[in-house]
Design an enzyme around this catalytic site. Structure first.
Site, PDB file in Angstrom:
ATOM      1  N   GLU A   1       0.829  -1.196   0.000  1.00  0.00           N
ATOM      2  CA  GLU A   1       0.000   0.000   0.000  1.00  0.00           C
ATOM      3  C   GLU A   1       0.867   1.251   0.000  1.00  0.00           C
ATOM      4  O   GLU A   1       1.857   1.336   0.717  1.00  0.00           O
ATOM      5  CB  GLU A   1      -0.927   0.011   1.209  1.00  0.00           C
ATOM      6  CG  GLU A   1      -1.917  -1.132   1.196  1.00  0.00           C
ATOM      7  CD  GLU A   1      -2.877  -1.092   2.364  1.00  0.00           C
ATOM      8  OE1 GLU A   1      -3.039  -0.034   2.997  1.00  0.00           O
ATOM      9  OE2 GLU A   1      -3.479  -2.149   2.641  1.00  0.00           O
TER      10      GLU A   1
ATOM     11  N   ARG B   1      -0.157 -11.270   2.684  1.00  0.00           N
ATOM     12  CA  ARG B   1      -1.412 -11.992   2.464  1.00  0.00           C
ATOM     13  C   ARG B   1      -2.282 -11.106   1.580  1.00  0.00           C
ATOM     14  O   ARG B   1      -1.993  -9.937   1.393  1.00  0.00           O
ATOM     15  CB  ARG B   1      -2.128 -12.264   3.778  1.00  0.00           C
ATOM     16  CG  ARG B   1      -2.404 -10.950   4.525  1.00  0.00           C
ATOM     17  CD  ARG B   1      -3.145 -11.167   5.825  1.00  0.00           C
ATOM     18  NE  ARG B   1      -3.130  -9.999   6.662  1.00  0.00           N
ATOM     19  CZ  ARG B   1      -3.796  -8.866   6.436  1.00  0.00           C
ATOM     20  NH1 ARG B   1      -4.530  -8.730   5.355  1.00  0.00           N
ATOM     21  NH2 ARG B   1      -3.748  -7.856   7.273  1.00  0.00           N
TER      22      ARG B   1
END
Length: 117
Positions: free
Chosen positions: A13, A31
């Site tokens: 991110e 994940r």
């Protein structure tokens, strides 16, 4: 991921500063995020299948340029929470008096665990 030698599926991110056009790293999760269906909707790629494929030692089935070439449209995710702002936003219970979902078709996906009543 490359800096620490991580090979596998995950989510990276960043945040973008529109005034400076700079990107800033926020976090990496090793994940898939719960929001991964949003990416699946616009790419037509099954990211869970990819994660299992990579976990078996296989390379990613496509590179970023190949993925970008298949992106179609836009996708959003909305979540509805029942929280009590007067109690630290802890989960709240109660009865839903009215819930209406959009018509599901090839371009709409609805996942829910709630219903009216």
């Amino acid at each position: 991921a490359k800096a620490v030698g991580y090979e596998g599926a995950g989510t990276v991110e960043f945040i973008f500063d529109a005034e400076t056009n700079d990107y800033f790293f926020m976090e990496m999760n090793t994940r898939l995020q719960v929001e991964h269906p949003v990416s699946e909707m616009i790419t037509g790629r099954d990211l869970v299948q990819w994660q299992l494929h990579v976990a078996k030692g296989h390379p990613l089935p496509a590179n970023q340029e190949e993925i970008n070439a298949t992106v179609q449209g836009h996708a959003i995710e909305a979540r509805i929470y029942a929280e009590d702002p007067d109690n630290g936003f802890l989960p709240a219970v109660g009865k839903l008096h009215h819930v209406r979902y959009p018509e599901v078709n090839g371009e709409t996906r609805v996942e829910t665990g709630i219903k009216t009543g």
